[in-house]
Design a protein around this motif. Structure first.
Motif, PDB file in Angstrom:
ATOM      1  N   LYS A   1       0.769  -1.101   0.086  1.00 41.86           N
ATOM      2  CA  LYS A   1      -0.066  -0.115   0.019  1.00 41.86           C
ATOM      3  C   LYS A   1       0.770   1.256  -0.078  1.00 41.86           C
ATOM      4  O   LYS A   1       1.217   1.907   1.009  1.00 41.86           O
ATOM      5  N   PRO A   2       1.519   1.417  -1.143  1.00 43.91           N
ATOM      6  CA  PRO A   2       2.215   2.797  -1.287  1.00 43.91           C
ATOM      7  C   PRO A   2       1.447   4.005  -1.039  1.00 43.91           C
ATOM      8  O   PRO A   2       0.406   4.047  -1.542  1.00 43.91           O
ATOM      9  N   ASP A   3       2.178   5.073  -0.506  1.00 43.39           N
ATOM     10  CA  ASP A   3       1.776   6.538  -0.550  1.00 43.39           C
ATOM     11  C   ASP A   3       1.908   7.140  -1.805  1.00 43.39           C
ATOM     12  O   ASP A   3       1.269   8.039  -2.044  1.00 43.39           O
ATOM     13  N   LEU A   4       3.194   6.849  -2.121  1.00 38.66           N
ATOM     14  CA  LEU A   4       3.829   7.637  -3.491  1.00 38.66           C
ATOM     15  C   LEU A   4       4.501   6.669  -4.344  1.00 38.66           C
ATOM     16  O   LEU A   4       4.994   5.863  -3.801  1.00 38.66           O
ATOM     17  N   LEU A   5       4.131   6.635  -5.662  1.00 34.62           N
ATOM     18  CA  LEU A   5       5.061   5.781  -6.668  1.00 34.62           C
ATOM     19  C   LEU A   5       5.813   6.585  -7.549  1.00 34.62           C
ATOM     20  O   LEU A   5       5.522   7.648  -7.869  1.00 34.62           O
ATOM     21  N   LEU A   6       7.355   6.397  -7.566  1.00 34.01           N
ATOM     22  CA  LEU A   6       8.238   7.034  -8.145  1.00 34.01           C
ATOM     23  C   LEU A   6       8.483   6.242  -9.600  1.00 34.01           C
ATOM     24  O   LEU A   6       9.068   5.111  -9.546  1.00 34.01           O
ATOM     25  N   PHE A   7       7.993   6.535 -10.761  1.00 34.34           N
ATOM     26  CA  PHE A   7       8.495   5.935 -11.977  1.00 34.34           C
ATOM     27  C   PHE A   7       9.774   6.396 -12.636  1.00 34.34           C
ATOM     28  O   PHE A   7       9.791   7.753 -12.858  1.00 34.34           O
ATOM     29  N   GLN A   8      10.669   5.569 -12.856  1.00 38.35           N
ATOM     30  CA  GLN A   8      11.917   6.075 -13.550  1.00 38.35           C
ATOM     31  C   GLN A   8      12.464   4.876 -14.355  1.00 38.35           C
ATOM     32  O   GLN A   8      12.091   3.991 -14.221  1.00 38.35           O
ATOM     33  N   GLY A   9      13.579   5.354 -15.310  1.00 36.23           N
ATOM     34  CA  GLY A   9      14.259   4.631 -15.912  1.00 36.23           C
ATOM     35  C   GLY A   9      13.447   4.261 -17.031  1.00 36.23           C
ATOM     36  O   GLY A   9      14.130   3.004 -17.844  1.00 36.23           O
ATOM     37  N   PHE A  10      12.645   4.606 -17.550  1.00 37.98           N
ATOM     38  CA  PHE A  10      11.714   4.092 -18.722  1.00 37.98           C
ATOM     39  C   PHE A  10      12.411   5.100 -19.879  1.00 37.98           C
ATOM     40  O   PHE A  10      12.142   6.362 -19.738  1.00 37.98           O
ATOM     41  N   LYS A  11      12.961   4.814 -21.071  1.00 33.30           N
ATOM     42  CA  LYS A  11      13.420   5.422 -21.835  1.00 33.30           C
ATOM     43  C   LYS A  11      12.541   6.101 -23.123  1.00 33.30           C
ATOM     44  O   LYS A  11      11.163   5.393 -23.086  1.00 33.30           O
ATOM     45  N   ALA A  12      12.852   6.679 -23.933  1.00 34.03           N
ATOM     46  CA  ALA A  12      11.870   7.296 -25.091  1.00 34.03           C
ATOM     47  C   ALA A  12      11.764   6.132 -25.902  1.00 34.03           C
ATOM     48  O   ALA A  12      12.450   5.162 -26.066  1.00 34.03           O
ATOM     49  N   GLY A  13      10.553   6.475 -26.513  1.00 34.10           N
ATOM     50  CA  GLY A  13      10.110   5.070 -27.637  1.00 34.10           C
ATOM     51  C   GLY A  13       9.161   4.158 -26.863  1.00 34.10           C
ATOM     52  O   GLY A  13       8.146   4.641 -26.233  1.00 34.10           O
ATOM     53  N   PRO A  14       9.177   2.941 -27.243  1.00 39.15           N
ATOM     54  CA  PRO A  14       7.881   2.456 -26.800  1.00 39.15           C
ATOM     55  C   PRO A  14       7.696   2.211 -25.337  1.00 39.15           C
ATOM     56  O   PRO A  14       6.759   1.850 -24.820  1.00 39.15           O
ATOM     57  N   ALA A  15       8.949   2.527 -24.422  1.00 43.71           N
ATOM     58  CA  ALA A  15       8.845   2.322 -23.227  1.00 43.71           C
ATOM     59  C   ALA A  15       8.010   3.458 -22.572  1.00 43.71           C
ATOM     60  O   ALA A  15       7.575   3.173 -21.553  1.00 43.71           O
ATOM     61  N   ASN A  16       7.748   4.689 -23.283  1.00 35.53           N
ATOM     62  CA  ASN A  16       6.640   5.360 -22.944  1.00 35.53           C
ATOM     63  C   ASN A  16       5.553   5.200 -22.711  1.00 35.53           C
ATOM     64  O   ASN A  16       4.618   5.241 -21.941  1.00 35.53           O
ATOM     65  N   ALA A  17       5.054   4.235 -23.752  1.00 34.81           N
ATOM     66  CA  ALA A  17       3.634   3.618 -23.841  1.00 34.81           C
ATOM     67  C   ALA A  17       3.662   2.467 -22.568  1.00 34.81           C
ATOM     68  O   ALA A  17       2.700   2.797 -21.814  1.00 34.81           O
ATOM     69  N   SER A  18       4.631   2.067 -22.317  1.00 35.81           N
ATOM     70  CA  SER A  18       4.736   1.207 -21.132  1.00 35.81           C
ATOM     71  C   SER A  18       4.665   2.033 -19.794  1.00 35.81           C
ATOM     72  O   SER A  18       3.815   1.447 -18.937  1.00 35.81           O
ATOM     73  N   ARG A  19       5.198   3.033 -19.719  1.00 41.76           N
ATOM     74  CA  ARG A  19       5.037   3.910 -18.462  1.00 41.76           C
ATOM     75  C   ARG A  19       3.606   4.263 -18.411  1.00 41.76           C
ATOM     76  O   ARG A  19       3.006   4.293 -17.071  1.00 41.76           O
ATOM     77  N   ALA A  20       3.059   4.889 -19.691  1.00 40.75           N
ATOM     78  CA  ALA A  20       1.825   5.435 -19.366  1.00 40.75           C
ATOM     79  C   ALA A  20       0.980   4.166 -18.903  1.00 40.75           C
ATOM     80  O   ALA A  20      -0.272   4.456 -18.174  1.00 40.75           O
ATOM     81  N   ALA A  21       0.987   2.983 -19.540  1.00 46.53           N
ATOM     82  CA  ALA A  21       0.009   1.898 -19.021  1.00 46.53           C
ATOM     83  C   ALA A  21       0.309   1.509 -17.525  1.00 46.53           C
ATOM     84  O   ALA A  21      -0.748   1.208 -16.925  1.00 46.53           O
ATOM     85  N   GLN A  22       1.500   1.674 -17.277  1.00 41.48           N
ATOM     86  CA  GLN A  22       1.800   1.307 -15.736  1.00 41.48           C
ATOM     87  C   GLN A  22       1.102   2.673 -14.721  1.00 41.48           C
ATOM     88  O   GLN A  22       0.812   2.338 -13.552  1.00 41.48           O
ATOM     89  N   LEU A  23       1.305   3.575 -15.283  1.00 39.34           N
ATOM     90  CA  LEU A  23       0.662   4.877 -14.437  1.00 39.34           C
ATOM     91  C   LEU A  23      -0.878   4.401 -14.308  1.00 39.34           C
ATOM     92  O   LEU A  23      -1.473   4.826 -13.422  1.00 39.34           O
ATOM     93  N   THR A  24      -1.512   4.265 -15.612  1.00 38.77           N
ATOM     94  CA  THR A  24      -3.001   4.045 -15.508  1.00 38.77           C
ATOM     95  C   THR A  24      -3.332   2.820 -14.716  1.00 38.77           C
ATOM     96  O   THR A  24      -4.215   3.013 -13.918  1.00 38.77           O
ATOM     97  N   ASP A  25      -2.480   1.713 -14.783  1.00 37.49           N
ATOM     98  CA  ASP A  25      -2.917   0.785 -13.766  1.00 37.49           C
ATOM     99  C   ASP A  25      -2.593   0.996 -12.352  1.00 37.49           C
ATOM    100  O   ASP A  25      -3.230   0.393 -11.339  1.00 37.49           O
ATOM    101  N   ALA A  26      -1.397   2.013 -11.847  1.00 39.75           N
ATOM    102  CA  ALA A  26      -1.149   2.278 -10.827  1.00 39.75           C
ATOM    103  C   ALA A  26      -2.322   3.079 -10.030  1.00 39.75           C
ATOM    104  O   ALA A  26      -2.799   3.034  -8.938  1.00 39.75           O
ATOM    105  N   ALA A  27      -2.874   3.915 -10.919  1.00 49.00           N
ATOM    106  CA  ALA A  27      -3.819   4.897 -10.441  1.00 49.00           C
ATOM    107  C   ALA A  27      -5.284   4.122 -10.336  1.00 49.00           C
ATOM    108  O   ALA A  27      -5.831   4.329  -9.430  1.00 49.00           O
ATOM    109  N   ILE A  28      -5.537   3.188 -11.026  1.00 54.17           N
ATOM    110  CA  ILE A  28      -6.441   2.036 -10.515  1.00 54.17           C
ATOM    111  C   ILE A  28      -6.355   1.324  -9.403  1.00 54.17           C
ATOM    112  O   ILE A  28      -7.140   1.218  -8.453  1.00 54.17           O
ATOM    113  N   ARG A  29      -5.054   0.864  -9.166  1.00 57.67           N
ATOM    114  CA  ARG A  29      -4.767  -0.004  -8.111  1.00 57.67           C
ATOM    115  C   ARG A  29      -4.565   0.672  -6.739  1.00 57.67           C
ATOM    116  O   ARG A  29      -5.071   0.257  -5.693  1.00 57.67           O
ATOM    117  N   TRP A  30      -4.040   1.719  -6.647  1.00 57.74           N
ATOM    118  CA  TRP A  30      -3.903   2.665  -5.754  1.00 57.74           C
ATOM    119  C   TRP A  30      -4.346   4.036  -5.866  1.00 57.74           C
ATOM    120  O   TRP A  30      -3.521   4.943  -6.039  1.00 57.74           O
TER     121      TRP A  30
END
Length: 245
Positions: free
Chosen positions: A63-92
């Motif tokens: 149960k995190p209070d804050l999530l820090l996303f880092q290490g995602f490079k430009a390109g397809p990884a941005n889509a991965s980051r966006a997907a994880q941000l969306t999933d994280a917002a739903i989960r927490w």
């Protein structure tokens, strides 16, 4: 993350004393980058941190209070980051989110904000500033590069736009707002806290909260970050804003 050197962090600070044991979850696909950030956060007052390469592997009891996303490079990884941000917002839904990236192109910052991030930092940011940003974002404020302020001002109508008149708010999403609620929305989009909005408009903080709840209902948003994301998404934005020299 650049410069993975643990700073001589102050063990007591005004910001740290007001927050106790903020649970930070560091999401970084790189084990090295993740370990460096965790080493830094372990030396900060009022924080406890864990790390993972992907939120899918995070235990259900986390149960995190804050999530820090880092290490995602430009390109397809941005889509991965966006997907994880969306999933994280739903989960927490009650957790704040900060993105730390190598660059700070306007589109990248706005994309992160639209997907629920409350903060955006470049990966070469000072480690003391990273810790301070965590405390600031946990107080329901927003942190982003200064050049994005001009984007917000453009969206607010301080410069002419083909889709909205000068000073007008796009009412396709924010229909039915009263003039006072529009004032609150403009100041909210500039990142002002409830206290500063109240001071600017000469009203009480409780009244500001009432107006923000009304704006959230109009926009279909769950928090102030989503309000700003919806606002930016409904206004004409420049493709790129040049960094000041």
């Amino acid at each position: 993350m650049r410069n993975p050197v643990v700073p001589n962090m102050p063990r007591h600070s005004p910001s740290a004393s007001r927050d106790k044991d903020i649970a930070v979850l560091v999401i970084d696909p790189s084990p090295l980058g993740r370990s460096c950030t965790l080493a830094v956060l372990d030396h900060a007052v009022g924080l406890r941190a864990r790390g993972t390469g992907d939120i899918a592997g995070t235990p259900d009891g986390e149960k995190p209070d804050l999530l820090l996303f880092q290490g995602f490079k430009a390109g397809p990884a941005n889509a991965s980051r966006a997907a994880q941000l969306t999933d994280a917002a739903i989960r927490w839904p009650d957790a704040a989110m900060i993105v730390m990236a190598d660059g700070n192109e306007t589109d990248e910052v706005l994309d992160s904000l639209r997907h629920g991030a409350r903060g955006f930092l470049t990966s070469d940011v000072g480690l003391d500033l990273l810790v301070e940003a965590i405390h600031v974002v946990r107080r329901d404020l927003i942190v982003y590069p200064s050049h994005i302020l001009q984007v917000v001002r453009d969206a607010l109508g301080e410069s002419s736009s083909p889709r909205t008149g000068k000073g007008d708010i796009d009412h396709r999403r924010f229909h039915g707002l009263t003039p006072r609620q529009q004032d609150v929305l403009r100041l909210l989009a500039l990142g002002l806290s409830n206290k500063l909005i109240a001071r600017q408009l000469l009203i009480s903080e409780s009244t500001v909260k009432v107006h923000i709840r009304a704006i959230m209902e109009q926009a279909g948003a769950r928090n102030r970050t989503q309000i700003i994301a919806h606002f930016l998404g409904q206004n004409s934005l420049p493709a790129k804003v040049e960094m000041p020299s």
